[in-house]
Design a protein around this motif. Structure first.
Motif, short mmCIF file in Angstrom:
data_model
loop_
_atom_site.label_atom_id
_atom_site.label_comp_id
_atom_site.label_asym_id
_atom_site.label_seq_id
_atom_site.Cartn_x
_atom_site.Cartn_y
_atom_site.Cartn_z
N ILE A 37 72.64 41.43 40.78
CA ILE A 37 71.97 40.89 41.97
C ILE A 37 70.45 40.98 41.75
N GLU A 38 69.80 39.82 41.90
CA GLU A 38 68.37 39.76 41.60
C GLU A 38 67.53 39.86 42.88
N THR A 39 66.62 40.78 42.91
CA THR A 39 65.63 40.85 43.99
C THR A 39 64.41 41.54 43.42
N SER A 40 63.37 41.71 44.26
CA SER A 40 62.15 42.32 43.72
C SER A 40 61.42 43.08 44.83
N VAL A 122 73.81 47.60 69.34
CA VAL A 122 73.25 47.40 68.00
C VAL A 122 71.78 47.86 67.99
N CYS A 123 70.87 47.02 67.53
CA CYS A 123 69.47 47.49 67.37
C CYS A 123 68.76 47.69 68.72
N SER A 124 69.35 47.21 69.81
CA SER A 124 68.78 47.47 71.14
C SER A 124 69.41 48.72 71.75
N ARG A 162 72.04 39.99 48.82
CA ARG A 162 70.65 40.47 48.75
C ARG A 162 69.85 40.14 50.02
N GLY A 163 70.36 39.18 50.82
CA GLY A 163 69.67 38.81 52.05
C GLY A 163 69.78 39.88 53.13
N THR A 164 70.70 40.82 52.98
CA THR A 164 70.82 41.87 54.00
C THR A 164 70.73 43.29 53.42
N VAL A 166 68.97 44.81 51.35
CA VAL A 166 67.65 45.43 51.11
C VAL A 166 66.96 45.82 52.41
N LEU A 167 67.58 45.44 53.55
CA LEU A 167 66.84 45.56 54.82
C LEU A 167 67.08 46.87 55.58
N PHE A 168 68.25 47.47 55.38
CA PHE A 168 68.66 48.53 56.31
C PHE A 168 68.62 49.93 55.70
N ALA A 223 67.76 32.79 62.14
CA ALA A 223 68.10 32.63 63.57
C ALA A 223 67.69 33.89 64.34
N VAL A 224 67.96 35.06 63.74
CA VAL A 224 67.60 36.32 64.41
C VAL A 224 66.08 36.41 64.54
N PHE A 225 65.39 36.07 63.47
CA PHE A 225 63.92 36.14 63.45
C PHE A 225 63.33 35.32 64.60
N GLN A 257 62.16 48.47 64.52
CA GLN A 257 61.54 48.35 63.19
C GLN A 257 62.48 47.57 62.26
N ALA A 258 62.41 46.23 62.34
CA ALA A 258 63.27 45.40 61.48
C ALA A 258 62.45 44.67 60.44
N ASN A 259 61.32 44.14 60.88
CA ASN A 259 60.53 43.30 59.99
C ASN A 259 59.09 43.33 60.48
O1 UT7 Z 1 67.93 44.52 63.24
C1 UT7 Z 1 68.20 43.35 63.97
C2 UT7 Z 1 67.12 42.45 63.85
N1 UT7 Z 1 67.10 41.87 62.53
C3 UT7 Z 1 66.03 41.22 62.18
O2 UT7 Z 1 65.10 41.20 62.93
C4 UT7 Z 1 66.01 40.41 60.89
C5 UT7 Z 1 65.32 39.11 61.14
N2 UT7 Z 1 65.19 38.26 59.96
C6 UT7 Z 1 64.36 38.58 58.95
O3 UT7 Z 1 63.73 39.61 58.97
C7 UT7 Z 1 64.19 37.59 57.85
O4 UT7 Z 1 64.82 36.37 58.20
C8 UT7 Z 1 64.73 38.07 56.48
C9 UT7 Z 1 63.87 39.18 55.97
C10 UT7 Z 1 66.16 38.54 56.65
C11 UT7 Z 1 64.70 36.93 55.47
O5 UT7 Z 1 63.39 36.43 55.35
P1 UT7 Z 1 63.16 34.85 55.35
O6 UT7 Z 1 61.72 34.64 55.16
O7 UT7 Z 1 63.78 34.30 56.60
O8 UT7 Z 1 63.92 34.40 54.06
P2 UT7 Z 1 65.13 33.35 53.93
O9 UT7 Z 1 66.39 33.93 54.45
O10 UT7 Z 1 64.69 32.02 54.46
O11 UT7 Z 1 65.24 33.24 52.38
C12 UT7 Z 1 64.15 32.68 51.61
C13 UT7 Z 1 64.54 32.75 50.14
C14 UT7 Z 1 65.92 32.17 49.85
O12 UT7 Z 1 65.84 31.50 48.62
P3 UT7 Z 1 65.67 29.89 48.54
O13 UT7 Z 1 66.88 29.36 49.25
O14 UT7 Z 1 64.40 29.60 49.27
O15 UT7 Z 1 65.64 29.64 47.10
C15 UT7 Z 1 66.79 33.40 49.69
O16 UT7 Z 1 67.89 33.17 48.85
O17 UT7 Z 1 64.57 34.12 49.71
C16 UT7 Z 1 65.83 34.36 49.05
N3 UT7 Z 1 66.18 35.78 49.25
C17 UT7 Z 1 65.79 36.75 48.42
N4 UT7 Z 1 65.07 36.74 47.30
C18 UT7 Z 1 64.84 37.89 46.68
C19 UT7 Z 1 66.89 36.32 50.28
N5 UT7 Z 1 66.96 37.65 50.10
C20 UT7 Z 1 66.28 37.95 48.97
C21 UT7 Z 1 66.01 39.14 48.28
N6 UT7 Z 1 65.27 39.06 47.14
N7 UT7 Z 1 66.42 40.34 48.71
#
Ligand code: UT7
Length: 329
Positions: A37-40, A122-124, A162-164, A166-168, A223-225, A257-259
């Motif tokens: 799984i690739e992330t940075s 949940v987060c509330s 990787r979209g989730t 890394v967040l929690f 959608a959550v954002f 503290q989510a983002n």
């Molecule tokens: O606790 C409850 C409340 N939760 C929240 O408040 C979360 C709200 N949402 C967010 O914080 C953001 O939407 C995220 C941090 C989850 C995602 O950020 P985003 O700017 O909305 O990114 P995205 O989902 O639109 O993804 C952008 C790109 C995608 O690649 P392509 O399709 O543009 O090529 C994803 O595949 O980033 C990619 N991506 C990643 N890349 C590297 C998604 N996760 C990762 C990752 N590492 N971990």
């Protein structure tokens, strides 16, 4: 005839606890890379503000974290566990299907008799639990409440997503809420919109001795954002309106503290300077119901929040749920 003096609730002490195992972004990036799984670090920091999170070890449950946080809050309040007459735990990662994590916390604190229950928002969850405890204290059903947010989200993360994943993070925060003759909790505001159940959920369940459906966290991040930014501003204005106050009277904003981008956007919309935002998402990640009491305890203990200050707590998350609690210290 003179009426009885109004009864209010006040935060008498705060506490928190993080499990010792800390994973920096670099640690997590390495761990995920080993599974293909690739992330940075750059992506995680830029999109979320998160630099590290804490994870529990095997066998450690939400109640274990909750008890540690509760003990710290009791100590800060100068209160014995025996004096608590209500325990509410906000969690979406309970130890068991039942009984409540609050009942397990009660046992681990070595007390019994008082009402205990979990709140699932949940987060509330923490702002929901605080609102319920405040109402119970004001109506005379309780005098000293332990209100805890405790989570082990590492248990429900899909480390292939990787979209989730890394967040929690995991952790717990607690407050002792005591009856008093002045607020304390000045105003509260809670909401939910069940039309958005699917955008943040763990859709599985247990049935017939098996896991039925998907037992891991699923989120439509964008959608959550979008929803979060809008509702947090509205709720802040509503709770301030109820209290007859304006944003200039808020000393500290403690959002879920989510983002960091959601938090900064909310502060900007409310015209609150960035210095008045308490940020722990960098060090804790998103700890769901634990994030607000964890951040609160950090800011109380480092001396930022002082007696006389007004603090705006704001939760938002799955359900979709959201809400605010305005507190005078
Ligand atoms: O606790 C409850 C409340 N939760 C929240 O408040 C979360 C709200 N949402 C967010 O914080 C953001 O939407 C995220 C941090 C989850 C995602 O950020 P985003 O700017 O909305 O990114 P995205 O989902 O639109 O993804 C952008 C790109 C995608 O690649 P392509 O399709 O543009 O090529 C994803 O595949 O980033 C990619 N991506 C990643 N890349 C590297 C998604 N996760 C990762 C990752 N590492 N971990």
């Amino acid at each position: 005839m003179t009426s009885a003096p109004a009864r209010h609730s006040r935060i008498a002490g705060t506490g928190s606890y993080l499990p010792p195992r800390r994973l920096s972004n670099a640690d997590l990036v390495r761990q995920l890379a080993a599974q293909g799984i690739e992330t940075s670090d750059e992506w995680i920091v830029e999109r979320t503000g998160i630099r590290a999170r804490h994870f529990v070890d095997a066998g450690v449950n939400a109640s274990d974290l909750a008890v540690q946080a509760a003990r710290h809050a009791l100590e800060a309040a100068g209160c014995r566990a025996e004096d608590v007459d209500l325990i509410i735990v906000a969690t979406s990662t309970p130890d068991m299907v039942f009984p409540s994590t609050a009942a397990i916390v009660q046992r681990k604190l070595g007390v019994h008799g008082c009402p205990v229950f979990d709140v699932q928002a949940v987060c509330s969850g923490f702002v929901y639990a605080l609102t319920v405890a405040d109402a119970m204290i004001r109506t005379g059903s309780a005098s000293a409440a332990l209100v805890i947010g405790a989570e082990v989200f590492s248990r429900i993360l899909d480390f292939k997503d990787r979209g989730t994943c890394v967040l929690f993070g995991d952790g717990a925060g607690a407050v002792v809420l005591r009856a008093g003759d002045r607020p304390g909790i000045v105003a509260t505001d809670l909401h939910a919109d069940g039309r958005h159940v699917d955008i943040l959920c763990v859709p599985g369940t247990v049935s017939g001795g098996q896991v039925l459906g998907d037992p891991l966290l699923r989120m439509d991040g964008q959608a959550v954002f979008k929803l979060a930014v809008g509702v947090l501003e509205d709720s802040a204005r509503t709770v301030l309106g109820k209290a007859g106050r304006d944003t200039a009277q808020v000393d500290w904003l403690i959002p879920h503290q989510a983002n960091i981008r959601i938090m900064q956007a909310t502060a900007r919309k409310l015209k609150l300077p960035a210095e008045r935002l308490v940020v722990t998402v960098d060090a804790h990640g998103n700890t769901s119901a634990a994030s607000i009491p964890l951040a609160l305890d950090v800011a109380v203990r480092d001396g930022r929040i002082r007696p006389g200050h007004t603090v705006l707590l704001q939760g938002v998350g799955g359900g979709f749920t959201w809400g605010s609690v305005l507190v005078d210290f």
